[in-house]
Design an enzyme around this catalytic site. Structure first.
Site, PDB file in Angstrom:
ATOM      1  N   HIS A  14       0.850  -1.145  -0.076  1.00 34.04           N
ATOM      2  CA  HIS A  14      -0.022   0.064  -0.013  1.00 34.04           C
ATOM      3  C   HIS A  14       1.061   1.190  -0.013  1.00 34.04           C
ATOM      4  O   HIS A  14       2.273   1.213   0.191  1.00 34.04           O
ATOM      5  CB  HIS A  14      -1.066  -0.012   1.128  1.00 34.04           C
ATOM      6  CG  HIS A  14      -0.419   0.404   2.488  1.00 34.04           C
ATOM      7  ND1 HIS A  14      -0.867   1.227   3.256  1.00 34.04           N
ATOM      8  CD2 HIS A  14       0.751  -0.226   3.179  1.00 34.04           C
ATOM      9  CE1 HIS A  14      -0.229   1.210   4.413  1.00 34.04           C
ATOM     10  NE2 HIS A  14       0.770   0.509   4.371  1.00 34.04           N
ATOM     11  N   CYS A  25       5.846   6.206   5.014  1.00 36.27           N
ATOM     12  CA  CYS A  25       4.594   5.681   4.533  1.00 36.27           C
ATOM     13  C   CYS A  25       3.857   6.088   3.206  1.00 36.27           C
ATOM     14  O   CYS A  25       3.102   5.764   2.572  1.00 36.27           O
ATOM     15  CB  CYS A  25       3.580   5.473   5.589  1.00 36.27           C
ATOM     16  SG  CYS A  25       3.977   4.542   6.997  1.00 36.27           S
ATOM     17  N   HIS A  29       5.208   0.453  -0.122  1.00 37.88           N
ATOM     18  CA  HIS A  29       5.806  -0.288   0.557  1.00 37.88           C
ATOM     19  C   HIS A  29       4.737  -1.358   0.995  1.00 37.88           C
ATOM     20  O   HIS A  29       3.411  -1.248   0.760  1.00 37.88           O
ATOM     21  CB  HIS A  29       6.153   0.147   2.049  1.00 37.88           C
ATOM     22  CG  HIS A  29       5.196   0.828   2.791  1.00 37.88           C
ATOM     23  ND1 HIS A  29       4.614   2.021   2.470  1.00 37.88           N
ATOM     24  CD2 HIS A  29       4.764   0.386   4.047  1.00 37.88           C
ATOM     25  CE1 HIS A  29       3.458   2.472   3.362  1.00 37.88           C
ATOM     26  NE2 HIS A  29       3.514   1.312   4.419  1.00 37.88           N
ATOM     27  N   HIS A  31       3.487  -4.894   3.995  1.00 37.08           N
ATOM     28  CA  HIS A  31       3.349  -5.500   5.228  1.00 37.08           C
ATOM     29  C   HIS A  31       2.854  -6.666   5.281  1.00 37.08           C
ATOM     30  O   HIS A  31       2.257  -7.413   4.328  1.00 37.08           O
ATOM     31  CB  HIS A  31       2.257  -4.895   6.327  1.00 37.08           C
ATOM     32  CG  HIS A  31       2.804  -3.228   6.439  1.00 37.08           C
ATOM     33  ND1 HIS A  31       3.811  -2.975   7.103  1.00 37.08           N
ATOM     34  CD2 HIS A  31       2.287  -2.277   5.988  1.00 37.08           C
ATOM     35  CE1 HIS A  31       3.930  -1.369   7.099  1.00 37.08           C
ATOM     36  NE2 HIS A  31       2.658  -1.015   6.332  1.00 37.08           N
ATOM     37  N   HIS A  69      -1.692 -10.651  -1.278  1.00 37.91           N
ATOM     38  CA  HIS A  69      -0.665 -10.037  -2.385  1.00 37.91           C
ATOM     39  C   HIS A  69      -1.341  -9.162  -3.226  1.00 37.91           C
ATOM     40  O   HIS A  69      -1.305  -9.436  -4.560  1.00 37.91           O
ATOM     41  CB  HIS A  69      -0.308 -11.438  -3.089  1.00 37.91           C
ATOM     42  CG  HIS A  69       0.722 -12.102  -2.195  1.00 37.91           C
ATOM     43  ND1 HIS A  69       0.499 -13.094  -1.365  1.00 37.91           N
ATOM     44  CD2 HIS A  69       2.294 -11.975  -2.272  1.00 37.91           C
ATOM     45  CE1 HIS A  69       1.619 -13.501  -0.741  1.00 37.91           C
ATOM     46  NE2 HIS A  69       2.671 -12.955  -1.148  1.00 37.91           N
ATOM     47  N   GLU A 107       0.134  -4.359  11.221  1.00 35.75           N
ATOM     48  CA  GLU A 107       1.087  -4.136  10.281  1.00 35.75           C
ATOM     49  C   GLU A 107       2.587  -4.733  10.676  1.00 35.75           C
ATOM     50  O   GLU A 107       3.289  -4.989   9.699  1.00 35.75           O
ATOM     51  CB  GLU A 107       1.234  -2.832   9.774  1.00 35.75           C
ATOM     52  CG  GLU A 107      -0.236  -2.250   9.249  1.00 35.75           C
ATOM     53  CD  GLU A 107      -0.164  -0.726   8.696  1.00 35.75           C
ATOM     54  OE1 GLU A 107      -0.855  -0.327   7.899  1.00 35.75           O
ATOM     55  OE2 GLU A 107       0.871   0.029   9.421  1.00 35.75           O
TER      56      GLU A 107
END
Length: 117
Positions: A14, A25, A29, A31, A69, A107
């Site tokens: 995201h 953020c 990136h 998680h 994914h 996360e």
């Protein structure tokens, strides 16, 4: 009050593009998310459960199909924050199981967001 919970995992990317450009953020990136759904009931059903854990397999299927994914910005309306994910999963679960009391989303191993009305 009886309470049960079940944990689910998925990986996704995201980007929080509304944040300042120098915020970590704001960059693309990902998680390894953990979702925990909590159900509560004042009494157990005839089988001695709040709800049979097997019934929660629908949430696993939903996560695997729509979130795992994936790029969350393409999946969610609004910012793809852990807080918004928690609310999204809460609403989805509550439509199916009246006993849903809260959903937590992690996360990282040290951070959690929770939605509990």
């Amino acid at each position: 009050m009886y309470r049960i919970s079940k944990e689910f995992h998925f990986s996704a990317s995201h980007q929080l593009g509304h944040l300042p450009q120098d915020h970590q953020c704001a960059r693309l990136h990902g998680h390894n998310y953990i979702v925990v759904v909590e159900l509560a009931a004042p009494a157990l059903n005839a089988d001695g459960f709040v709800r049979d854990y097997h019934e929660l397999a629908a949430l696993k299927h939903y996560i695997d199909t729509c979130f795992d994914h994936r790029h969350l910005n393409d999946v969610l309306d609004g910012p793809s924050t852990a807080e918004n994910l928690a609310r999204h999963f809460f609403d989805w679960c509550r439509e199916r199981w009246s006993e849903v009391a809260a959903v937590r989303v992690s996360e990282t191993p040290k951070t959690w967001a929770e939605y509990r009305p």
